[in-house]
Design a protein around this motif. Structure first.
Motif, PDB file in Angstrom:
ATOM      1  N   GLY A 104      14.851  10.490 -10.172  1.00  0.00           N
ATOM      2  CA  GLY A 104      15.243  10.988  -8.857  1.00  0.00           C
ATOM      3  C   GLY A 104      14.136  11.687  -8.102  1.00  0.00           C
ATOM      4  N   GLU A 105      12.907  11.662  -8.662  1.00  0.00           N
ATOM      5  CA  GLU A 105      11.782  12.297  -7.979  1.00  0.00           C
ATOM      6  C   GLU A 105      11.268  11.386  -6.859  1.00  0.00           C
ATOM      7  OE1 GLU A 105      10.547  15.364  -8.452  1.00  0.00           O
ATOM      8  OE2 GLU A 105      12.223  15.652  -9.843  1.00  0.00           O
ATOM      9  N   PRO A 106      10.930  11.951  -5.702  1.00  0.00           N
ATOM     10  CA  PRO A 106      10.487  11.119  -4.578  1.00  0.00           C
ATOM     11  C   PRO A 106       9.140  10.443  -4.837  1.00  0.00           C
ATOM     12  CG  PRO A 106      10.227  13.458  -4.062  1.00  0.00           C
ATOM     13  CD  PRO A 106      10.975  13.395  -5.355  1.00  0.00           C
ATOM     14  N   LEU A 107       9.025   9.235  -4.353  1.00  0.00           N
ATOM     15  CA  LEU A 107       7.773   8.479  -4.409  1.00  0.00           C
ATOM     16  C   LEU A 107       7.285   8.230  -2.983  1.00  0.00           C
ATOM     17  CD1 LEU A 107       8.720   5.758  -7.065  1.00  0.00           C
ATOM     18  CD2 LEU A 107       7.327   7.803  -7.446  1.00  0.00           C
ATOM     19  N   GLU A 108       5.997   7.958  -2.863  1.00  0.00           N
ATOM     20  CA  GLU A 108       5.446   7.703  -1.533  1.00  0.00           C
ATOM     21  C   GLU A 108       6.037   6.430  -0.939  1.00  0.00           C
ATOM     22  OE1 GLU A 108       1.275   9.603  -0.442  1.00  0.00           O
ATOM     23  OE2 GLU A 108       1.087   7.869  -1.770  1.00  0.00           O
ATOM     24  N   SER A 109       6.044   6.372   0.370  1.00  0.00           N
ATOM     25  CA  SER A 109       6.493   5.174   1.069  1.00  0.00           C
ATOM     26  C   SER A 109       5.471   4.060   0.889  1.00  0.00           C
ATOM     27  CB  SER A 109       6.694   5.479   2.553  1.00  0.00           C
ATOM     28  OG  SER A 109       7.673   6.475   2.729  1.00  0.00           O
ATOM     29  N   ALA A 110       5.813   2.872   1.366  1.00  0.00           N
ATOM     30  CA  ALA A 110       4.924   1.721   1.204  1.00  0.00           C
ATOM     31  C   ALA A 110       4.848   0.925   2.497  1.00  0.00           C
ATOM     32  CB  ALA A 110       5.411   0.836   0.060  1.00  0.00           C
ATOM     33  N   LEU A 111       3.645   0.474   2.799  1.00  0.00           N
ATOM     34  CA  LEU A 111       3.414  -0.444   3.911  1.00  0.00           C
ATOM     35  C   LEU A 111       3.174  -1.826   3.333  1.00  0.00           C
ATOM     36  CD1 LEU A 111       2.757  -1.100   6.921  1.00  0.00           C
ATOM     37  CD2 LEU A 111       0.377  -0.535   6.381  1.00  0.00           C
ATOM     38  N   ILE A 112       3.871  -2.828   3.849  1.00  0.00           N
ATOM     39  CA  ILE A 112       3.768  -4.187   3.317  1.00  0.00           C
ATOM     40  C   ILE A 112       3.195  -5.104   4.390  1.00  0.00           C
ATOM     41  CG2 ILE A 112       5.002  -6.105   2.252  1.00  0.00           C
ATOM     42  CD1 ILE A 112       7.191  -4.103   1.511  1.00  0.00           C
ATOM     43  N   THR A 113       2.138  -5.814   4.031  1.00  0.00           N
ATOM     44  CA  THR A 113       1.539  -6.794   4.927  1.00  0.00           C
ATOM     45  C   THR A 113       1.439  -8.130   4.202  1.00  0.00           C
ATOM     46  OG1 THR A 113      -0.704  -6.156   4.250  1.00  0.00           O
ATOM     47  CG2 THR A 113       0.195  -5.087   6.214  1.00  0.00           C
ATOM     48  N   ARG A 114       1.384  -9.215   4.966  1.00  0.00           N
ATOM     49  CA  ARG A 114       1.242 -10.541   4.368  1.00  0.00           C
ATOM     50  C   ARG A 114      -0.204 -10.773   3.960  1.00  0.00           C
ATOM     51  NH1 ARG A 114       3.655 -13.217   7.928  1.00  0.00           N
ATOM     52  NH2 ARG A 114       5.593 -13.742   6.857  1.00  0.00           N
ATOM     53  N   HIS A 115      -0.396 -11.314   2.770  1.00  0.00           N
ATOM     54  CA  HIS A 115      -1.749 -11.622   2.321  1.00  0.00           C
ATOM     55  C   HIS A 115      -2.358 -12.692   3.215  1.00  0.00           C
ATOM     56  CE1 HIS A 115      -5.205 -12.638  -0.065  1.00  0.00           C
ATOM     57  NE2 HIS A 115      -4.762 -13.854  -0.284  1.00  0.00           N
ATOM     58  N   LYS A 119       0.852  -1.202   0.000  1.00  0.00           N
ATOM     59  CA  LYS A 119       0.000   0.000   0.000  1.00  0.00           C
ATOM     60  C   LYS A 119       0.876   1.236   0.000  1.00  0.00           C
ATOM     61  CE  LYS A 119      -2.377   1.142   3.769  1.00  0.00           C
ATOM     62  NZ  LYS A 119      -3.490   1.225   4.767  1.00  0.00           N
ATOM     63  N   GLU A 120       0.687   2.121  -0.994  1.00  0.00           N
ATOM     64  CA  GLU A 120       1.418   3.386  -1.054  1.00  0.00           C
ATOM     65  C   GLU A 120       0.766   4.388  -0.113  1.00  0.00           C
ATOM     66  OE1 GLU A 120       3.746   3.962  -5.264  1.00  0.00           O
ATOM     67  OE2 GLU A 120       1.694   4.697  -5.110  1.00  0.00           O
ATOM     68  N   ILE A 121       1.605   5.012   0.708  1.00  0.00           N
ATOM     69  CA  ILE A 121       1.093   5.892   1.748  1.00  0.00           C
ATOM     70  C   ILE A 121       2.244   6.779   2.195  1.00  0.00           C
ATOM     71  CG2 ILE A 121       1.650   4.327   3.657  1.00  0.00           C
ATOM     72  CD1 ILE A 121      -1.067   4.965   4.893  1.00  0.00           C
ATOM     73  N   THR A 122       1.965   7.861   2.881  1.00  0.00           N
ATOM     74  CA  THR A 122       3.042   8.738   3.349  1.00  0.00           C
ATOM     75  C   THR A 122       3.907   8.001   4.373  1.00  0.00           C
ATOM     76  OG1 THR A 122       1.761   9.658   5.188  1.00  0.00           O
ATOM     77  CG2 THR A 122       1.558  10.757   3.042  1.00  0.00           C
ATOM     78  N   GLU A 123       5.140   8.454   4.517  1.00  0.00           N
ATOM     79  CA  GLU A 123       6.058   7.774   5.435  1.00  0.00           C
ATOM     80  C   GLU A 123       5.535   7.791   6.866  1.00  0.00           C
ATOM     81  OE1 GLU A 123      10.644   8.164   7.139  1.00  0.00           O
ATOM     82  OE2 GLU A 123      10.049   9.241   5.317  1.00  0.00           O
ATOM     83  N   ARG A 124       5.051   8.937   7.288  1.00  0.00           N
ATOM     84  CA  ARG A 124       4.557   9.041   8.664  1.00  0.00           C
ATOM     85  C   ARG A 124       3.388   8.079   8.902  1.00  0.00           C
ATOM     86  NH1 ARG A 124       2.324  14.610  11.554  1.00  0.00           N
ATOM     87  NH2 ARG A 124       1.825  13.666  13.595  1.00  0.00           N
ATOM     88  N   VAL A 178       8.077  -1.682   6.245  1.00  0.00           N
ATOM     89  CA  VAL A 178       7.825  -0.336   5.726  1.00  0.00           C
ATOM     90  C   VAL A 178       8.985   0.022   4.807  1.00  0.00           C
ATOM     91  CG1 VAL A 178       7.668   2.114   6.295  1.00  0.00           C
ATOM     92  CG2 VAL A 178       6.484   0.444   7.712  1.00  0.00           C
ATOM     93  N   VAL A 179       8.664   0.530   3.615  1.00  0.00           N
ATOM     94  CA  VAL A 179       9.695   0.919   2.646  1.00  0.00           C
ATOM     95  C   VAL A 179       9.676   2.433   2.506  1.00  0.00           C
ATOM     96  CG1 VAL A 179      10.562   0.661   0.290  1.00  0.00           C
ATOM     97  CG2 VAL A 179       9.382  -1.250   1.417  1.00  0.00           C
ATOM     98  N   THR A 180      10.807   3.060   2.786  1.00  0.00           N
ATOM     99  CA  THR A 180      10.931   4.514   2.681  1.00  0.00           C
ATOM    100  C   THR A 180      12.104   4.862   1.764  1.00  0.00           C
ATOM    101  OG1 THR A 180      12.327   4.563   4.665  1.00  0.00           O
ATOM    102  CG2 THR A 180       9.959   4.881   4.983  1.00  0.00           C
ATOM    103  N   GLY A 181      12.224   6.158   1.455  1.00  0.00           N
ATOM    104  CA  GLY A 181      13.324   6.616   0.614  1.00  0.00           C
ATOM    105  C   GLY A 181      13.180   6.220  -0.839  1.00  0.00           C
ATOM    106  N   ARG A 182      11.968   6.015  -1.320  1.00  0.00           N
ATOM    107  CA  ARG A 182      11.748   5.625  -2.722  1.00  0.00           C
ATOM    108  C   ARG A 182      11.882   6.840  -3.655  1.00  0.00           C
ATOM    109  NH1 ARG A 182       6.117   3.441  -3.474  1.00  0.00           N
ATOM    110  NH2 ARG A 182       6.956   2.751  -5.478  1.00  0.00           N
TER     111      ARG A 182
END
Length: 418
Positions: A97-108, A58-63, A88-92
């Motif tokens: 070189g444009e910033p992308l939103e962070s991501a939250l990863i959960t198991r299906h 899920k793409e979402i803000t880092e905070r 949680v994936v940050t620094g994308r």
């Protein structure tokens, strides 16, 4: 800023690194995605392969990602049915070189479905009601743990079949708050949101023709409020019973069962002078009964048998001199459980003549004796005790059971059975 993967499992980042984090989630290539039904979400969500796992990204803000990751970990620690947080994936950044939103990863969650997928074929009203029941149970469990959801809805849960019913799992904790205890106002706010959200979701289904004609969205949305209140009342009120009225505990457990709710664990405290017992049911995960009975006693029973035997074990322990009030399983649970098996369970089973047992195993025999004890105690107005119950069960119940089985066997051998 460099790409950073913060994971619960130290081996997880290496597997997740293979995913295309420099690309927006809605543009990920088909070869890394998994085609699974998705619910409605305010954010972009995709399922992807990550080693042996299928994960939801899920793409979402880092905070927001860090906060929700922490809440899901807390719920997992508390044993609340929710999706399993992985990372949680940050620094994308993208290729430019444009910033992308962070991501939250959960198991299906295997075997689960969002509610809209379940309505692809028109569901019967009774099935819709079971979904509402499952969501009410989930909300009660969250509130008991001190979690205010803030956005309870069918869309924010996943549903998995559980025998003849459904189990609901929280899938979106973005708006949640975890506290020591919730006020009545906080609980009522969650319930009112649930009522409005569910009614609206059912109206959407009605407009699309996916809702059974007999299902009225407004009453069904309101029904979750009553279901929740019934469960909350039964699960949170303390009952104080005289020690000699332990069948009152059975009566309350049956009332909870009538509501469709299993009492998986109980907290029983004896008064300092030993004349009363305080009873408070507790909620735990599915499958708890078999695992706990096997761990404590070595008895391997079916789920319903295990639940009934554990209830009897815990009620019995409350009457023992070395039982410690405040600890639902006593100071030395294994010692007490062993004593119960030795002094109560085995003598009860052995008191039933082998020729009258038929194909019943020991756990089933004891379960039936407990059923008979409840019946006799209700009729007498006091607990009749296990020995008197066994005598009456052997003398007045089993002979009729054996006789009926003999007639049935004779009919089957004569070809008279349907």
């Amino acid at each position: 800023m460099a790409l950073q993967i913060s994971a619960t499992n130290p081996e997880q980042p290496a597997v997740l690194l293979d995913l295309p984090w420099n690309t927006q989630l809605d543009e990920w290539p088909a070869e890394c995605l998994v085609a699974l039904p998705r619910g409605i979400s305010r954010h972009v969500v995709r399922f992807a392969s990550a080693g042996p796992d299928v994960v939801a990204v899920k793409e979402i803000t880092e905070r927001a990602a860090v906060r929700e990751f922490g809440l899901l970990r807390d719920l997992h620690r508390l044993g609340i049915p929710a999706v399993d947080p992985l990372a949680v994936v940050t620094g994308r950044v993208d290729a430019d070189g444009e910033p992308l939103e962070s991501a939250l990863i959960t198991r299906h969650l295997k075997g689960s479905l969002p509610y809209r997928s379940m309505f692809e074929s028109t569901m019967r009203p009774s099935t819709v009601k079971r979904l509402m029941d499952a969501l009410a149970v989930l909300l009660v469990r969250l509130h008991l743990a001190g979690f205010a959801w803030g956005d309870c809805s069918l869309s924010n849960a996943l549903f998995r079949r559980d025998a003849g019913a459904y189990a609901a799992y929280l899938v979106d904790a973005e708006t949640g708050q975890l506290q020591q205890n919730l006020s009545r106002g906080q609980r009522e706010y969650d319930i009112e949101l649930a009522r409005m959200n569910i009614a609206g979701e059912l109206m959407d289904l009605e407009a699309s023709g996916a809702l059974h004609p007999s299902v009225d969205p407004i009453p069904f949305g309101a029904a979750i409020v009553q279901r929740y209140e019934d469960l909350w009342h039964e699960l949170t009120r303390e009952s104080v019973y005289p020690v000699g009225k332990r069948h009152y505990i059975d009566r309350r457990i049956r009332r909870l069962n009538d509501l469709g709710f299993d009492v998986a664990e109980m907290q029983i405290e004896r008064s300092p002078v030993g004349d009363t017992v305080t009873f408070l049911p507790k909620v735990v995960d599915a499958g708890h009964h078999q695992r706990q009975l096997l761990r404590l006693t070595g008895l391997d029973a079916e789920e319903n048998q295990a639940r009934r035997l554990l209830n009897d074990l815990e009620s019995w322990m409350a009457g023992e001199d070395d039982y410690v009030p405040g600890d639902p399983l006593g100071a030395r649970p294994e010692v007490l459980a062993h004593r119960w098996v030795r002094d109560v369970f085995r003598p009860t089973v052995r008191a039933v003549p082998p020729e009258l047992r038929g194909e019943m195993d020991a756990a089933q025999i004891y379960h039936e004796v407990l059923e008979h004890r409840w019946y006799l105690s209700e009729r007498a107005g006091h607990d009749v005790g296990i020995e008197a119950t066994v005598d009456d069960y052997v003398a007045n119940v089993l002979p009729h059971v054996v006789s009926a089985l003999t007639v049935q066997a004779a009919d089957e051998s004569a070809g008279l059975s349907p």
